[in-house]
Design an enzyme around this catalytic site. Structure first.
Site, PDB file in Angstrom:
ATOM      1  CD  GLU A  61     -40.356   9.070  -6.945  1.00 44.52           C
ATOM      2  OE1 GLU A  61     -39.143   8.806  -7.013  1.00 44.52           O
ATOM      3  OE2 GLU A  61     -41.082   8.649  -6.033  1.00 44.52           O
ATOM      4  CG  HIS A  64     -35.528  10.182  -5.406  1.00 44.18           C
ATOM      5  ND1 HIS A  64     -34.760  10.302  -4.267  1.00 44.18           N
ATOM      6  CD2 HIS A  64     -36.770   9.794  -4.980  1.00 44.18           C
ATOM      7  CE1 HIS A  64     -35.496  10.011  -3.205  1.00 44.18           C
ATOM      8  NE2 HIS A  64     -36.709   9.705  -3.607  1.00 44.18           N
ATOM      9  CG  ASP A  67     -30.464  15.084   3.404  1.00 42.98           C
ATOM     10  OD1 ASP A  67     -29.450  15.412   4.048  1.00 42.98           O
ATOM     11  OD2 ASP A  67     -31.439  15.847   3.230  1.00 42.98           O
ATOM     12  CG  HIS A  79     -36.421   9.366   0.594  1.00 35.99           C
ATOM     13  ND1 HIS A  79     -36.355   8.000   0.389  1.00 35.99           N
ATOM     14  CD2 HIS A  79     -37.355   9.833  -0.285  1.00 35.99           C
ATOM     15  CE1 HIS A  79     -37.213   7.659  -0.563  1.00 35.99           C
ATOM     16  NE2 HIS A  79     -37.820   8.755  -0.993  1.00 35.99           N
TER      17      HIS A  79
END
Length: 302
Positions: free
Chosen positions: A207, A210, A229, A216
């Protein structure tokens, strides 16, 4: 999605990261976010072409908010410390289990030159039994805890997430009042309530990736082969991987080496994901130069 003590229940739909639903919600509801995302991706693309000099080691001040309704959700300081230690190992390529890498990917496994310094832990008792991706945990008015200086700190919330979610993050460019990372208490750190197969702290690693603008690894196109990506050294693959795949796991005509299921941005079990790539490290560096540049100033004065 059914979820039981940190394990996926039989037959469950295994979409355990809520980052993309949050991203799509903000795209639909916030025109400013959509514009910011376009500008960020343009900046990131240009930065990759210009090949700027390395940033050097960046240390990100981190605040952990423990939000709990049952005593077992009030994770202890030792568990919090274990998560910060894991983030520091994973982002610096100092995790011992990097040794399990198939040799073909060892040359692109990267030290991202990012570390995390815990500056505070807040604890909030709530009447909310379980939170979702609506960001309620990030608001005291909604039963959670308000973020602390989100422009200059990583805010990381630990709580009971519902719907089978292990965690979610907000990409750069979103509202400051909801910026940060959320992880369910059974997938946080490597002690206490952390429960196999998500008991090595890799949900937070995923996370925070991100939060630093990583996508992803399969490109979020379902099980198709057309996703992207935006990183050149991650193979194209047909959807997420689960559990502990065996090398090679071939999809989308990506043989002989197949999917990079050992990447932190896949959905493999914690014990199977052990690396970021050089391309992902460059993308995170671009986030620190651009939309998260206030973190650099904070790191320089901390």
């Amino acid at each position: 999605m059914a979820f039981d003590g940190g394990r996926l229940a039989p037959g469950a739909v295994r979409d355990w990261c809520g980052t993309m639903p949050v991203h799509r919600r903000l795209l639909d509801s916030d025109p400013g976010y959509a514009r910011a995302r376009e500008e960020i991706e343009t900046f990131t693309y240009d930065a990759a072409r210009e090949d700027p000099p390395p940033l050097g080691l960046v240390t990100i001040p981190t605040v952990v908010h423990v939000v709990w309704s049952r005593p077992e959700q009030n994770v202890g300081d030792e568990q919090v410390a274990s998560q910060i230690e894991i983030l520091n190992r994973d982002f610096r390529r100092r995790n011992d289990d990097v040794a399990i890498l198939p040799p073909v990917w060892a040359p692109v496994a990267a030290d991202a030159d990012i570390e995390f310094a815990l500056v505070d832990v807040t604890r909030t008792r709530t009447e909310v039994a379980a939170f979702d991706t609506d960001d309620g945990v990030k608001s005291a008015r909604a039963g959670g805890a308000d973020p602390v200086s989100p422009d200059t700190h990583l805010n990381l919330w630990v709580c009971q997430l519902g719907g089978g979610l292990l965690g979610y993050a907000q990409f750069p460019g979103g509202p400051l009042e909801t910026d940060g990372v959320v992880v369910t208490f059974t997938a946080f750190g490597s002690s206490g309530t952390a429960t196999a197969p998500f008991d090595l702290g890799r949900t937070s690693t995923h996370e925070v990736g991100h939060w630093l603008n990583l996508r992803h690894i399969w490109g979020d196109d379902g099980d198709g082969c057309g996703g992207d990506d935006f990183v050149a050294d991650t193979p194209n693959q047909g959807g997420p991987n689960y559990g502990k795949p065996t090398y090679p796991k071939v999809s989308c005509a990506n043989g002989p080496h197949g999917d990079m299921f050992v990447n932190y941005m896949d959905y493999s079990d914690d014990a199977a994901m052990v690396m970021f790539t050089r391309g992902q490290a460059l993308r995170m560096a671009a986030a620190l130069r651009g939309p998260r540049s206030a973190l650099l100033a904070a790191a320089a004065t901390s």
